[in-house]
Enzyme design. Structure first.
Site, PDB file in Angstrom:
ATOM      1  N   LYS A 112      -2.929   5.130  -2.563  1.00 47.19           N
ATOM      2  CA  LYS A 112      -3.941   5.938  -1.904  1.00 47.19           C
ATOM      3  C   LYS A 112      -4.311   7.089  -2.842  1.00 47.19           C
ATOM      4  CE  LYS A 112      -4.053   3.812   2.090  1.00 47.19           C
ATOM      5  NZ  LYS A 112      -5.281   3.274   2.696  1.00 47.19           N
TER       6      LYS A 112
ATOM      7  N   LYS B  51     -10.162  -6.868   7.708  1.00 44.43           N
ATOM      8  CA  LYS B  51      -9.189  -6.516   8.743  1.00 44.43           C
ATOM      9  C   LYS B  51      -9.715  -7.135  10.029  1.00 44.43           C
ATOM     10  CE  LYS B  51      -7.641  -2.218   6.627  1.00 44.43           C
ATOM     11  NZ  LYS B  51      -7.784  -0.752   6.608  1.00 44.43           N
TER      12      LYS B  51
ATOM     13  N   GLU C 248     -11.056   0.902  -3.675  1.00 40.07           N
ATOM     14  CA  GLU C 248     -11.408   0.577  -2.295  1.00 40.07           C
ATOM     15  C   GLU C 248     -12.060   1.771  -1.611  1.00 40.07           C
ATOM     16  OE1 GLU C 248      -7.960  -0.844  -0.209  1.00 40.07           O
ATOM     17  OE2 GLU C 248      -8.966  -0.905   1.731  1.00 40.07           O
TER      18      GLU C 248
ATOM     19  N   LYS D 261      -1.064  -0.997  -4.453  1.00 39.61           N
ATOM     20  CA  LYS D 261      -2.255  -0.201  -4.102  1.00 39.61           C
ATOM     21  C   LYS D 261      -1.797   1.211  -3.826  1.00 39.61           C
ATOM     22  CE  LYS D 261      -4.718   0.117   0.326  1.00 39.61           C
ATOM     23  NZ  LYS D 261      -5.481  -0.643   1.342  1.00 39.61           N
TER      24      LYS D 261
ATOM     25  N   SER E 119       0.856  -1.182   0.000  1.00 41.71           N
ATOM     26  CA  SER E 119       0.000   0.000   0.000  1.00 41.71           C
ATOM     27  C   SER E 119       0.894   1.234   0.000  1.00 41.71           C
ATOM     28  CB  SER E 119      -0.890  -0.041   1.249  1.00 41.71           C
ATOM     29  OG  SER E 119      -1.653   1.129   1.360  1.00 41.71           O
TER      30      SER E 119
ATOM     31  N   ASP F  49     -13.932  -1.550   2.678  1.00 42.48           N
ATOM     32  CA  ASP F  49     -13.039  -1.690   3.834  1.00 42.48           C
ATOM     33  C   ASP F  49     -13.803  -1.151   5.051  1.00 42.48           C
ATOM     34  OD1 ASP F  49     -11.137  -1.274   5.833  1.00 42.48           O
ATOM     35  OD2 ASP F  49      -9.663  -0.249   4.596  1.00 42.48           O
TER      36      ASP F  49
ATOM     37  N   GLY G 269      -4.400  -3.998   5.905  1.00 41.13           N
ATOM     38  CA  GLY G 269      -3.384  -3.754   6.928  1.00 41.13           C
ATOM     39  C   GLY G 269      -3.664  -2.460   7.654  1.00 41.13           C
TER      40      GLY G 269
ATOM     41  N   ASP H  72      -7.096   3.133  -3.257  1.00 44.79           N
ATOM     42  CA  ASP H  72      -7.854   3.184  -2.001  1.00 44.79           C
ATOM     43  C   ASP H  72      -8.130   4.643  -1.665  1.00 44.79           C
ATOM     44  OD1 ASP H  72      -8.997   2.879   0.485  1.00 44.79           O
ATOM     45  OD2 ASP H  72      -7.256   1.906   1.424  1.00 44.79           O
TER      46      ASP H  72
HETATM   47  O1  OSB Z   1      -0.661  -1.879   6.628  1.00 46.46           O
HETATM   48  C1  OSB Z   1      -0.506  -1.458   5.456  1.00 46.46           C
HETATM   49  O2  OSB Z   1       0.546  -1.579   4.836  1.00 46.46           O
HETATM   50  C2  OSB Z   1      -1.653  -0.767   4.740  1.00 46.46           C
HETATM   51  C3  OSB Z   1      -2.108   0.387   5.521  1.00 46.46           C
HETATM   52  C4  OSB Z   1      -3.371   1.019   5.000  1.00 46.46           C
HETATM   53  O3  OSB Z   1      -3.616   1.014   3.818  1.00 46.46           O
HETATM   54  C5  OSB Z   1      -4.170   1.714   6.003  1.00 46.46           C
HETATM   55  C6  OSB Z   1      -3.509   2.234   7.108  1.00 46.46           C
HETATM   56  C7  OSB Z   1      -4.178   2.924   8.084  1.00 46.46           C
HETATM   57  C8  OSB Z   1      -5.534   3.131   7.952  1.00 46.46           C
HETATM   58  C9  OSB Z   1      -6.223   2.618   6.851  1.00 46.46           C
HETATM   59  C10 OSB Z   1      -5.562   1.878   5.879  1.00 46.46           C
HETATM   60  C11 OSB Z   1      -6.401   1.275   4.782  1.00 46.46           C
HETATM   61  O4  OSB Z   1      -6.169   0.172   4.288  1.00 46.46           O
HETATM   62  O5  OSB Z   1      -7.389   1.865   4.423  1.00 46.46           O
HETATM   63 MG    MG Z   2      -8.506   0.752   3.013  1.00 40.44          MG
END
Ligand code: OSB
Ligand code: MG
Length: 369
Positions: free
Chosen positions: A164, A263, A214, A162, A136, A239, A291, A189
């Site tokens: 953001k 999660k 996402e 992925k 990510s 999510d 994650g 995401d």
């Molecule tokens: O743990 C990782 O590498 C992914 C982290 C990540 O995308 C995330 C981290 C903090 C809050 C939300 C998210 C998410 O997946 O939306």
């Molecule tokens: Mg997410």
């Protein structure tokens, strides 16, 4: 299982690199670790995925400490536990607070597996001996930095990228990434950054062959997501909106998504995770494990659940060295050729490094049964 005591420890760890999403930036993490000790002399471990600010969900590290201390541990101590499924059953009468519930429940599952002398992955019904690893990538300061990061991750062997996104950092950057890397498994995401007013804007993402988008809309929504999914070619993955198997059932019935990110912390633990897994599998909804920038204990639990059959897509469970200078488990989580091998020793299969944990503990509390 005869529980003898529980220890909560709050530790502090610095992330190697700041991580930016549409809702904020994480630079370090305060993490609550749960240790459940049995009379047999074994310990099970869990980790809360909550962060300091209530910006991913409503929970924080402080609300988790309060919930565990004043409600969840006393409830666990009310009567003996013979199977971890009883923990979530007992926690049903407490509303929300999924991360806090999960942290304790995960520790009970680890203890249960250790008492059976079996890997947690096997106890949960896992079938894979290795899991596919994705990464990510947070929002970057420039497009050039983003492309460089991705190039590096692809060289490292990650099987899915992925990124953001948020308004102002979406169509253009995705287009650039696609031009540069036409064949990679790519997804975006949004962490809730859009509304239905953005339908036409989001439709512009359809031409880039994303594996999914996402959580584009609000954190508790499944209704508007169904309207958006009907208009989008790209599969929506939920999510934030999915807290339970019931939420998943409703989202699937409404057509709010075609993929679900699991999660463990977000859904209150492993028992609920198994229910969501089986429900999605029976509806042909592929899953992957999300994650929350976990330390080693949370990461080990993620690996165990990802070994189940319906975790079809690569997850966000990257190796320890992606996040930390030194993780709190031995061995650390390692990636080989884009895979993490599921450990075959009892419980979570990684040993907490108690000396390292001691050194970074801000405070701890002991709860005698
Ligand atoms: O743990 C990782 O590498 C992914 C982290 C990540 O995308 C995330 C981290 C903090 C809050 C939300 C998210 C998410 O997946 O939306
Ligand atoms: Mg997410």
């Amino acid at each position: 299982m005869e529980i003898k005591s529980i220890i909560l420890r709050q530790i502090k760890m610095d992330l190697l690199h700041p991580f930016t999403t549409s809702v904020g930036t994480e630079e370090d993490k305060d993490i609550i670790l749960v240790e459940v000790k049995s009379k047999s002399g074994l310990s099970g471990f869990g980790e809360s995925v909550s962060i300091t600010q209530p910006i991913y969900n409503e929970e924080t590290v402080k609300t988790n400490w309060h919930m565990m201390s004043d409600h969840l541990i006393p409830l666990l101590y009310q009567e003996p536990v013979s199977h971890p499924d009883e923990v979530s059953e007992r926690y049903k009468k407490i509303r929300g607070n999924y991360n806090a519930k999960a942290a304790i429940e995960m520790a009970v599952w680890d203890l249960y597996a250790k008492e059976k002398n079996m890997p947690l992955a096997k106890v949960l019904g896992g079938v894979k001996d290795k899991i596919e690893v994705g990464v990510s990538v947070g929002i970057q300061q420039s497009q050039g930095k983003m492309l460089k990061q991705i190039e590096g991750y692809l060289k490292d062997g990650y099987k899915r990228i992925k990124v953001k996104i948020m308004p102002g950092w979406d169509v253009e950057i995705i287009k650039l990434i696609r031009q540069e890397f036409p064949h990679i498994q790519l997804m975006a995401d949004a962490n809730c950054a859009y509304t239905l007013n953005d339908i036409d804007h989001l439709k512009a993402l359809d031409e880039f062959g994303l594996t999914m988008i996402e959580q584009p809309l609000d954190h508790n929504d499944i209704v508007d997501h169904a309207r958006l999914q009907a208009e989008l070619k790209t599969p929506i993955c939920l999510d934030e909106s999915i807290h339970s198997a019931e939420d998943a059932r409703k989202a699937i019935e409404l057509g709010s998504c075609r993929i679900i990110n699991l999660k463990i912390g977000r859904v209150g633990g492993l028992t609920e995770s198994l229910k969501i897994h089986d429900l999605c599998e029976s509806h042909n909804i592929p899953m992957w494990c999300g994650g929350m920038l976990e330390a080693g204990i949370g990461r080990a639990h993620n690996i165990a659940i990802t070994s189940l059959s319906n975790f079809i897509l690569p997850g966000d469970t990257a190796p320890s060295s992606h996040y930390w200078k030194k993780d709190i488990i031995t061995p650390e989580v390692e990636m080989k050729d884009g895979y993490i091998y599921v450990p075959d020793s009892p419980g979570i299969g990684y040993e907490p490094d108690m000396e390292k944990i001691e050194n970074i503990t801000s405070y701890s509390r002991f709860y005698h049964y």
